[in-house]
Design an enzyme around this catalytic site. Structure first.
Site, PDB file in Angstrom:
ATOM      1  N   CYS A 240      22.950  32.042   1.647  1.00 16.14           N
ATOM      2  CA  CYS A 240      24.184  31.419   2.134  1.00 16.14           C
ATOM      3  C   CYS A 240      24.612  30.434   1.062  1.00 16.14           C
ATOM      4  O   CYS A 240      23.823  29.613   0.621  1.00 16.14           O
ATOM      5  CB  CYS A 240      23.934  30.711   3.462  1.00 16.14           C
ATOM      6  SG  CYS A 240      25.321  29.698   3.966  1.00 16.14           S
ATOM      7  N   ASN A 249      18.552  37.376   4.679  1.00 18.87           N
ATOM      8  CA  ASN A 249      18.195  37.700   6.059  1.00 18.87           C
ATOM      9  C   ASN A 249      16.858  38.425   6.067  1.00 18.87           C
ATOM     10  O   ASN A 249      16.405  38.907   5.038  1.00 18.87           O
ATOM     11  CB  ASN A 249      19.234  38.643   6.661  1.00 18.87           C
ATOM     12  CG  ASN A 249      20.620  38.055   6.665  1.00 18.87           C
ATOM     13  OD1 ASN A 249      21.393  38.273   5.741  1.00 18.87           O
ATOM     14  ND2 ASN A 249      20.932  37.299   7.684  1.00 18.87           N
TER      15      ASN A 249
HETATM   16 ZN    ZN Z   1      22.976  34.343   7.859  1.00 14.73          ZN
END
Ligand code: ZN
Length: 312
Positions: A240, A249
């Site tokens: 991010c 992820n």
């Molecule tokens: Zn995320």
């Protein structure tokens, strides 16, 4: 509780995974990756996001990506939408699921979507108004649900307030996002149980990052709670841009591999998924975190003639 017999895996690699990439990826490559993902049998794919192109330049080609795809029956395309303008663009482009959410922390919201939490909650209402009467639905996400990298642990009331707003929007599932990988199996269990006690009928999903190596352990805690909705990225893509030292992820093929080994159905062809992860790796020109694409499946037997002695 017994593990669920079947789960739904939502692929977020083309959005959450790619948005952090500094080098602009060719639209044709994104389309090719999504086509490979569709071919695996995944039924939910977050194909892009409709943020302002200046904020997330990597996703500036959202409409072109959609224009290059044909969606088979039974597949839902999702896209991240931060505001009503994004929602209008996504609806016009034929997106089924408008992923919208908000973080529990003001600081994170300011950095992520340039809004305070209160402004973000108003933006959610505007997104809901934009979606009303269309065939698109809102799928809610609570970001930094287990803690924020800037503010630490937020008061529980923050999480409850956001969750309640999303429940009111008829979100078919609400994802709790461990945006910066601060959750552990214990905090996953406690948080889900508290929310369930108040909203027993609301399906809850998990959006996990593997920042501290706890991604699959956290997912397993979710499976033990009987959760059926999980988000992950092919190859373990991502991070991010607004989370310091964030990593991707949980990896879709590693998670699907674990689920299958546990006897849980996903409807996904693991071999095709591994091939898609290998394509993503070639596309980005670097090694991705996914493990199963390197080691092979646990059920694959190796040729003993190539074995090396290992004594530790
Ligand atoms: Zn995320």
């Amino acid at each position: 509780m017994a593990l669920p017999s079947e789960i739904s895996v939502s692929e977020v690699g083309p959005r959450d995974g790619l948005q952090i990439e500094a080098k602009q990826i060719a639209t044709a490559d994104k389309i090719a990756l999504i086509k490979l993902l569709i071919a695996t049998g995944l039924k939910k794919i977050e194909v892009t996001g409709f943020a302002h192109p200046k904020v997330v330049p990597q996703l500036a080609d959202a409409e072109q990506v959609l224009a290059g795809l044909r969606k088979p029956d039974g597949v839902r395309f999702a896209a991240f939408v931060p505001n009503a303008k994004g929602a209008e663009r996504a609806i016009a482009a034929g997106i089924d699921d408008l992923k919208s959410g908000i973080a529990t922390s003001d600081t994170f919201n300011e950095l992520n979507v340039r809004m305070s939490t209160a402004q973000g909650m108003r933006a959610l209402d505007e997104i809901a108004a934009a979606a009303k009467g269309t065939r698109s639905r809102i799928v809610g996400v609570v970001a930094t649900a287990f803690g924020c990298p800037y503010e630490g642990q937020l008061p529980e009331s923050q999480l409850f307030q956001l969750f309640e707003q999303l429940v009111g929007m008829d979100s078919p599932v609400i994802y709790l996002a461990d945006t910066t990988g601060v959750a552990n199996p214990g905090s996953i269990t406690r948080t889900v149980e508290k929310l369930r006690a108040r909203w027993p009928d609301q399906p809850i999903g998990l959006h996990l990052h593997n920042t501290r190596g706890l991604g699959l352990a956290n997912a397993f805690a979710g499976l033990e709670l009987g959760l059926r909705d999980f988000e992950s990225s092919v190859g373990g893509l991502g991070g991010c841009p607004f989370a310091p030292r964030a990593v991707g992820n949980i990896c879709t093929e590693d998670f699907v591999h674990m689920a299958h080994e546990l006897g849980i159905k996903t409807g996904v062809d693991l071999d095709k998924l591994i091939a898609a992860a290998q394509f993503a790796q070639e596309m980005l020109g670097r090694t991705l975190p996914g493990m199963v694409m390197k080691s092979g499946k646990a059920t694959e037997l190796h040729d003993k003639s190539v074995a090396r002695i290992k004594i530790d």
